[in-house]
Design a protein around this motif. Structure first.
Motif, PDB file in Angstrom:
ATOM      1  N   ILE A 276       5.205 -11.448   1.755  1.00 38.20           N
ATOM      2  CA  ILE A 276       4.119 -11.443   0.771  1.00 38.20           C
ATOM      3  C   ILE A 276       2.959 -10.543   1.189  1.00 38.20           C
ATOM      4  CG2 ILE A 276       4.719 -13.772  -0.016  1.00 38.20           C
ATOM      5  CD1 ILE A 276       2.184 -14.749   1.460  1.00 38.20           C
TER       6      ILE A 276
ATOM      7  N   THR B  74       1.687  -7.975  -1.480  1.00 40.90           N
ATOM      8  CA  THR B  74       0.905  -8.616  -2.540  1.00 40.90           C
ATOM      9  C   THR B  74      -0.496  -8.976  -2.062  1.00 40.90           C
ATOM     10  OG1 THR B  74       2.913  -9.527  -3.526  1.00 40.90           O
ATOM     11  CG2 THR B  74       0.841 -10.585  -4.121  1.00 40.90           C
TER      12      THR B  74
ATOM     13  N   GLN C 170      -2.607  -5.834  -1.747  1.00 39.14           N
ATOM     14  CA  GLN C 170      -3.026  -5.351  -3.058  1.00 39.14           C
ATOM     15  C   GLN C 170      -4.236  -6.138  -3.558  1.00 39.14           C
ATOM     16  OE1 GLN C 170       0.767  -5.640  -5.226  1.00 39.14           O
ATOM     17  NE2 GLN C 170       0.747  -3.423  -5.440  1.00 39.14           N
ATOM     18  N   GLU C 171      -4.244  -7.437  -3.286  1.00 39.42           N
ATOM     19  CA  GLU C 171      -5.373  -8.265  -3.694  1.00 39.42           C
ATOM     20  C   GLU C 171      -6.640  -7.889  -2.930  1.00 39.42           C
ATOM     21  OE1 GLU C 171      -6.636 -13.008  -3.949  1.00 39.42           O
ATOM     22  OE2 GLU C 171      -4.593 -12.430  -3.357  1.00 39.42           O
TER      23      GLU C 171
END
Length: 274
Positions: A77, A80, A83-84
């Motif tokens: 993860i 992801t 990216q956040e």
């Protein structure tokens, strides 16, 4: 003028993050300097209660105003999560403890030109006796290296690696290494049972033997081969056992095992993509 102490943020409140936070708190880092992002409400409450640190459900909220962000999430993860966190305004030092994710991948996912230290701790860190390999990218300063080393040294030793390409070998050696010792313990106990010892005696003698050997390795100035030779009397029982292990290809088997784990680390990085 004294520089203010850095604010640390942990993205993820799992076992490794908990032991790092606990180690830092025991060594005097105030709770108000530590922030944690953890999606599970029960885990956030436990972290706040045990360590007196600020906990948040949102990764971005936890990372606000942090001088150093420790990425303590699973490799699957990480993209992801990055990216956040992309575009974080504070330009923190990023410290990753995820296996197989390179600093180049992290730099790309976080927006480029980032200061990144990649680390590989192992599970004995949970007891404060971990072994961590670290490597810093070219954007890092000496102060960044010092901070990363302080964080990881809170749970054991921290060893700097010259090139990031060697981190897969670190993962294979010390990251996966505890499992090799556990497998050896299983085999020793099983063999002792076949020689007639009862299960409890076999367990206790095996565990204490491995503990004693590990302490001799860490506390003695002599290298491993010399310690081995000192307990291997010519024609004795230890020599009979060592010759059997070596005759069965013990060293070659360990070499192949670590090589296989090293290759797997590289495969995980490739699978994560850019």
């Amino acid at each position: 003028m004294t520089q203010p102490a850095p604010t640390l943020c942990f993205i993820g409140g799992g076992n490794m993050a908990r032991c790092l936070i606990g180690g830092l708190r025991q060594r005097g880092t105030p709770g108000h300097q530590i922030r944690v992002a953890e999606p599970m409400a029960a885990a956030r409450e436990a972290l706040q209660t045990e360590f007196d640190v600020a906990c948040f459900e949102s990764n971005r909220q936890a990372a606000e105003q942090a001088d150093c962000v420790v990425l303590a999430v699973k490799p699957q993860i990480m993209h992801t999560v990055c990216q956040e966190l992309h575009g974080h305004s504070g330009r923190p030092l990023w410290v990753s403890i995820a296996a197989g994710i390179t600093s180049t991948q992290l730099d790309t996912w976080l927006g480029g030109d980032q200061r990144i230290v990649r680390c590989m701790p192992n599970t004995p860190a949970l007891l404060g006796v971990g072994a961590t390999g670290l490597v810093a990218n070219v954007a890092c300063h000496e102060a960044d290296r010092a901070l990363a080393e302080r964080i990881l040294s809170a749970v054991g030793i921290a060893v700097w690696i010259a090139q990031e390409a060697q981190m897969d070998a670190v993962t294979a050696l010390s990251g996966s290494g505890p499992a090799y010792s556990f497998l050896l313990a299983e085999a020793m106990q099983a063999a002792a049972l076949r020689q007639g010892l009862d299960a409890e005696a076999a367990r206790r003698l095996t565990y204490q033997t491995l503990l004693g050997a590990a302490r001799m390795l860490s506390e003695s100035a002599e290298p491993a081969d010399q310690l081995r030779k000192r307990v291997t009397s010519p024609g004795g029982t230890t020599q009979a056992a060592i010759e059997t292990l070596q005759g069965g290809g013990f060293e070659a088997l360990i070499d192949r095992a670590i090589a296989a784990a090293t290759r797997r680390g590289a495969e995980l990085a490739a699978a994560a993509g850019n």
